[in-house]
Enzyme design. Structure first.
Site, PDB file in Angstrom:
ATOM      1  N   ASP A  51      58.919  36.332  27.321  1.00 48.65           N
ATOM      2  CA  ASP A  51      57.989  36.078  26.228  1.00 48.65           C
ATOM      3  C   ASP A  51      57.826  34.585  25.961  1.00 48.65           C
ATOM      4  OD1 ASP A  51      57.420  38.850  25.540  1.00 48.65           O
ATOM      5  OD2 ASP A  51      59.531  38.909  24.966  1.00 48.65           O
ATOM      6  N   ASP A  97      65.428  45.611  32.741  1.00 49.74           N
ATOM      7  CA  ASP A  97      65.872  44.433  31.983  1.00 49.74           C
ATOM      8  C   ASP A  97      67.082  43.780  32.648  1.00 49.74           C
ATOM      9  OD1 ASP A  97      63.905  44.969  30.078  1.00 49.74           O
ATOM     10  OD2 ASP A  97      65.312  45.907  28.670  1.00 49.74           O
TER      11      ASP A  97
END
Length: 162
Positions: A51, A97
């Site tokens: 992000d 992840d």
């Protein structure tokens, strides 16, 4: 138990879930800006499309939704309908992840995960507390960490608390 929505409605609902510029990303961006840190957003060339990317500090920050990434907090509840489907879907997210985190570390990046519960909800951190933890991790040089409602914690390359 059957889904409460038909397939078309469920599909429309799932497509409506934002993948960028979410409320938690906007809050974290505001914190990074208040700390006068330069950052880029969602670089698709990096594993997991972090992000936030802070090139100067060679670190990346992920904002993880507690439900979608299975955080052990009050915001994560196992759905009562289609439980097996959701557990498999969320399990794949957790596996991805871990793979992305390991790959980023291998490429020389430092990785921070900021959990949704730290950014919104009844137990969220204040801006001052969040800024303090962000600044501490970014400047300290620790390889991996995560921030949740209880503060900042070390984590291993797989994304789990140490």
């Amino acid at each position: 138990m059957a889904d409460v929505h038909n397939k078309e409605t469920r599909s429309r609902n799932m497509r409506a879930i934002a993948t960028r510029d979410t409320a938690i990303e906007k809050r974290l961006a505001a914190c990074l800006t208040s700390l006068e840190l330069d950052f880029r957003v969602q670089d698709a060339s990096l594993p997991g499309r972090p992000d936030f990317i802070l090139d100067e500090y060679r670190c990346v920050i992920f904002t993880h939704g507690c439900f979608w990434h299975r955080h052990n907090c009050y915001l994560f509840k196992i759905p009562a309908t289609r439980t097996d489907f959701w557990l498999e879907k969320i399990g794949k997210n957790v596996t991805r992840d871990a793979r992305d985190c390991a790959s980023l570390l291998q490429q020389g990046w430092r990785v921070l995960i900021v959990w949704e519960c730290a950014l919104r909800g009844r137990l969220k951190l204040s801006d001052a507390a969040l800024n303090e933890r962000l600044e501490e991790w970014i400047c300290e040089g620790q390889q991996t960490a995560q921030i949740d409602t209880t503060g900042i914690h070390s984590m291993d390359a797989m994304g789990f608390s140490k």
